[in-house]
Design a protein around this motif. Sequence first.
Motif, PDB file in Angstrom:
ATOM      1  N   TYR A  42      -3.608   0.665  -0.702  1.00 13.09           N
ATOM      2  CA  TYR A  42      -4.348  -0.366  -1.554  1.00 13.09           C
ATOM      3  C   TYR A  42      -3.863  -0.290  -3.098  1.00 13.09           C
ATOM      4  O   TYR A  42      -3.359   0.795  -3.552  1.00 13.09           O
ATOM      5  CB  TYR A  42      -5.780   0.084  -1.506  1.00 13.09           C
ATOM      6  CG  TYR A  42      -6.514  -0.028  -0.212  1.00 13.09           C
ATOM      7  CD1 TYR A  42      -6.694  -1.042   0.444  1.00 13.09           C
ATOM      8  CD2 TYR A  42      -6.412   1.234   0.686  1.00 13.09           C
ATOM      9  CE1 TYR A  42      -7.324  -1.377   1.687  1.00 13.09           C
ATOM     10  CE2 TYR A  42      -6.922   1.136   2.083  1.00 13.09           C
ATOM     11  CZ  TYR A  42      -7.304   0.047   2.539  1.00 13.09           C
ATOM     12  OH  TYR A  42      -7.914  -0.261   3.825  1.00 13.09           O
ATOM     13  N   ALA A  44      -4.732  -1.630  -7.059  1.00 17.24           N
ATOM     14  CA  ALA A  44      -5.716  -2.082  -8.231  1.00 17.24           C
ATOM     15  C   ALA A  44      -4.992  -2.231  -9.524  1.00 17.24           C
ATOM     16  O   ALA A  44      -3.883  -1.508  -9.828  1.00 17.24           O
ATOM     17  CB  ALA A  44      -6.763  -0.984  -8.292  1.00 17.24           C
ATOM     18  N   SER A 127      -6.496   5.385  -1.074  1.00 18.66           N
ATOM     19  CA  SER A 127      -7.966   4.992  -1.168  1.00 18.66           C
ATOM     20  C   SER A 127      -8.078   3.964  -2.517  1.00 18.66           C
ATOM     21  O   SER A 127      -7.476   4.033  -3.295  1.00 18.66           O
ATOM     22  CB  SER A 127      -8.578   5.944  -1.595  1.00 18.66           C
ATOM     23  OG  SER A 127     -10.010   5.749  -2.031  1.00 18.66           O
ATOM     24  N   LEU A 128      -8.711   2.989  -1.802  1.00 21.79           N
ATOM     25  CA  LEU A 128      -8.809   1.749  -3.104  1.00 21.79           C
ATOM     26  C   LEU A 128      -9.796   2.270  -4.171  1.00 21.79           C
ATOM     27  O   LEU A 128      -9.393   1.953  -5.487  1.00 21.79           O
ATOM     28  CB  LEU A 128      -9.692   0.540  -2.474  1.00 21.79           C
ATOM     29  CG  LEU A 128      -9.795  -0.586  -3.451  1.00 21.79           C
ATOM     30  CD1 LEU A 128      -8.440  -1.110  -4.199  1.00 21.79           C
ATOM     31  CD2 LEU A 128     -10.580  -1.730  -2.651  1.00 21.79           C
ATOM     32  N   ASP A 129     -10.621   3.112  -3.952  1.00 18.98           N
ATOM     33  CA  ASP A 129     -11.710   3.675  -4.938  1.00 18.98           C
ATOM     34  C   ASP A 129     -10.830   4.405  -6.040  1.00 18.98           C
ATOM     35  O   ASP A 129     -10.899   4.392  -7.048  1.00 18.98           O
ATOM     36  CB  ASP A 129     -12.729   4.344  -4.541  1.00 18.98           C
ATOM     37  CG  ASP A 129     -13.631   3.446  -3.793  1.00 18.98           C
ATOM     38  OD1 ASP A 129     -13.749   2.283  -4.151  1.00 18.98           O
ATOM     39  OD2 ASP A 129     -14.531   3.886  -2.948  1.00 18.98           O
ATOM     40  N   GLN A 130      -9.857   5.124  -5.489  1.00 17.84           N
ATOM     41  CA  GLN A 130      -8.991   6.159  -6.221  1.00 17.84           C
ATOM     42  C   GLN A 130      -7.998   5.472  -6.891  1.00 17.84           C
ATOM     43  O   GLN A 130      -7.902   5.590  -8.105  1.00 17.84           O
ATOM     44  CB  GLN A 130      -8.305   7.149  -5.189  1.00 17.84           C
ATOM     45  CG  GLN A 130      -7.433   7.948  -6.156  1.00 17.84           C
ATOM     46  CD  GLN A 130      -8.168   9.285  -6.549  1.00 17.84           C
ATOM     47  OE1 GLN A 130      -9.309   9.244  -6.864  1.00 17.84           O
ATOM     48  NE2 GLN A 130      -7.324  10.221  -6.527  1.00 17.84           N
ATOM     49  N   VAL A 132      -8.563   2.167  -8.199  1.00 25.10           N
ATOM     50  CA  VAL A 132      -9.362   1.871  -9.341  1.00 25.10           C
ATOM     51  C   VAL A 132      -9.490   2.675 -10.303  1.00 25.10           C
ATOM     52  O   VAL A 132      -9.308   2.301 -11.676  1.00 25.10           O
ATOM     53  CB  VAL A 132     -10.593   1.067  -8.733  1.00 25.10           C
ATOM     54  CG1 VAL A 132     -11.592   0.739  -9.947  1.00 25.10           C
ATOM     55  CG2 VAL A 132     -10.232  -0.110  -7.750  1.00 25.10           C
ATOM     56  N   ARG A 133     -10.068   3.912 -10.074  1.00 25.01           N
ATOM     57  CA  ARG A 133     -10.310   4.853 -10.909  1.00 25.01           C
ATOM     58  C   ARG A 133      -9.078   5.498 -11.783  1.00 25.01           C
ATOM     59  O   ARG A 133      -9.036   5.513 -12.980  1.00 25.01           O
ATOM     60  CB  ARG A 133     -10.806   6.085 -10.154  1.00 25.01           C
ATOM     61  CG  ARG A 133     -12.451   6.012  -9.746  1.00 25.01           C
ATOM     62  CD  ARG A 133     -12.775   6.982  -8.706  1.00 25.01           C
ATOM     63  NE  ARG A 133     -12.712   8.358  -9.211  1.00 25.01           N
ATOM     64  CZ  ARG A 133     -12.711   9.307  -8.729  1.00 25.01           C
ATOM     65  NH1 ARG A 133     -12.484   9.277  -7.151  1.00 25.01           N
ATOM     66  NH2 ARG A 133     -13.030  10.590  -9.049  1.00 25.01           N
ATOM     67  N   LYS A 162     -11.731  -3.402 -10.156  1.00 23.09           N
ATOM     68  CA  LYS A 162     -12.709  -3.340  -9.657  1.00 23.09           C
ATOM     69  C   LYS A 162     -12.411  -3.140  -8.127  1.00 23.09           C
ATOM     70  O   LYS A 162     -11.573  -3.929  -7.543  1.00 23.09           O
ATOM     71  CB  LYS A 162     -13.886  -4.630  -9.789  1.00 23.09           C
ATOM     72  CG  LYS A 162     -14.361  -4.610 -11.254  1.00 23.09           C
ATOM     73  CD  LYS A 162     -15.033  -5.917 -11.268  1.00 23.09           C
ATOM     74  CE  LYS A 162     -15.787  -5.706 -12.861  1.00 23.09           C
ATOM     75  NZ  LYS A 162     -16.685  -6.920 -13.217  1.00 23.09           N
ATOM     76  N   ALA A 163     -13.236  -2.293  -7.300  1.00 22.83           N
ATOM     77  CA  ALA A 163     -13.034  -2.265  -5.850  1.00 22.83           C
ATOM     78  C   ALA A 163     -13.855  -3.740  -5.271  1.00 22.83           C
ATOM     79  O   ALA A 163     -14.810  -4.015  -5.306  1.00 22.83           O
ATOM     80  CB  ALA A 163     -13.616  -1.025  -5.178  1.00 22.83           C
ATOM     81  N   GLU A 165     -15.195  -6.143  -1.900  1.00 21.79           N
ATOM     82  CA  GLU A 165     -15.932  -5.519  -0.776  1.00 21.79           C
ATOM     83  C   GLU A 165     -15.091  -5.269   0.306  1.00 21.79           C
ATOM     84  O   GLU A 165     -15.745  -4.498   1.150  1.00 21.79           O
ATOM     85  CB  GLU A 165     -17.175  -6.461  -0.813  1.00 21.79           C
ATOM     86  CG  GLU A 165     -18.083  -6.280   0.166  1.00 21.79           C
ATOM     87  CD  GLU A 165     -19.254  -7.349   0.288  1.00 21.79           C
ATOM     88  OE1 GLU A 165     -19.941  -7.205   1.262  1.00 21.79           O
ATOM     89  OE2 GLU A 165     -19.298  -8.068  -0.759  1.00 21.79           O
ATOM     90  N   PRO A 167     -11.663  -4.890   0.955  1.00 25.10           N
ATOM     91  CA  PRO A 167     -10.282  -4.878   0.483  1.00 25.10           C
ATOM     92  C   PRO A 167      -9.125  -5.014   1.428  1.00 25.10           C
ATOM     93  O   PRO A 167      -9.167  -4.837   2.596  1.00 25.10           O
ATOM     94  CB  PRO A 167     -10.127  -3.499  -0.195  1.00 25.10           C
ATOM     95  CG  PRO A 167     -11.087  -2.481   0.750  1.00 25.10           C
ATOM     96  CD  PRO A 167     -12.124  -3.621   0.896  1.00 25.10           C
TER      97      PRO A 167
END
Length: 253
Positions: A42, A44, A127-130, A132-133, A162-163, A165, A167
């Motif tokens: 993913y 970002a 990981s998309l969240d990772q 983004v962070r 931003k993550a 909903e 992805p």
Amino acid sequence: MEIELKDYLAILRKRIWLIVIVVLIACVSTAAISFYWMKPVYGASTKLIVNKSADFQGLDKIDLNSLNANIRLINTYKEIIKTPAVLDKVAAKYADLHLTPDQLSAKLQVQASNDSQVMTISAEDYSLDQAVRIVNAVAVVFQEEIPTIMKVDNVAILSEAKAAEHPAPIKPNKTLNVAIAFVVSLMVSVGIIFLLEYLDDTVKTEKDVEEYLGVPTLVTIMKTKQLDFNDNNTNANTMQKVVGEKSYASVNQ
């Protein structure tokens, strides 16, 4: 010896099974790896704008020289972002990322459009969240550190990552992978066929005899198998039996 287009087509038609097998194996294998083996990646991104602090004081302060200076600074900033001066502080400040400066650098990409003051920081991760962070952390630390490094405060964050909903991964491109496998396997199989044809110097047809020896073919001997002899013996026995029955019937009459 000249080879016409129809001769090439005949060569391919003779070993079409090889093309089908190679292409099928390549496409199925690639699809299986892309869909079931490769982990989705993913991405970002966040955008920064490079602008002198004085520019925000009024439009009368903005001129062409100022804009050109900011655009030239972007190439410098693209290099600074991936240096230890920034990434060391990102790794220390955001320890929850569990990434070293080298790992952060491997995941980051910094791009800027020509004649633009906007700079894009992108990150890729499983990981998309990772992801983004990571980009948000790098953007914040870079904005904080650039006044110390360059003695100017001219970087502002335009948009944070931003993550989504739902992805969608950016890698692997499954359709593209299968398409590439199809094209490459097709080219390879065709190349193998022509190589085998080039290495094959046996004489198979009357035309080959005439081309290689320069003389016409007078007699051809068909290749026979044991089954053909068996069939001929059966037919001969059947004919003898029929003739014998007819002779016996004539005698009785």
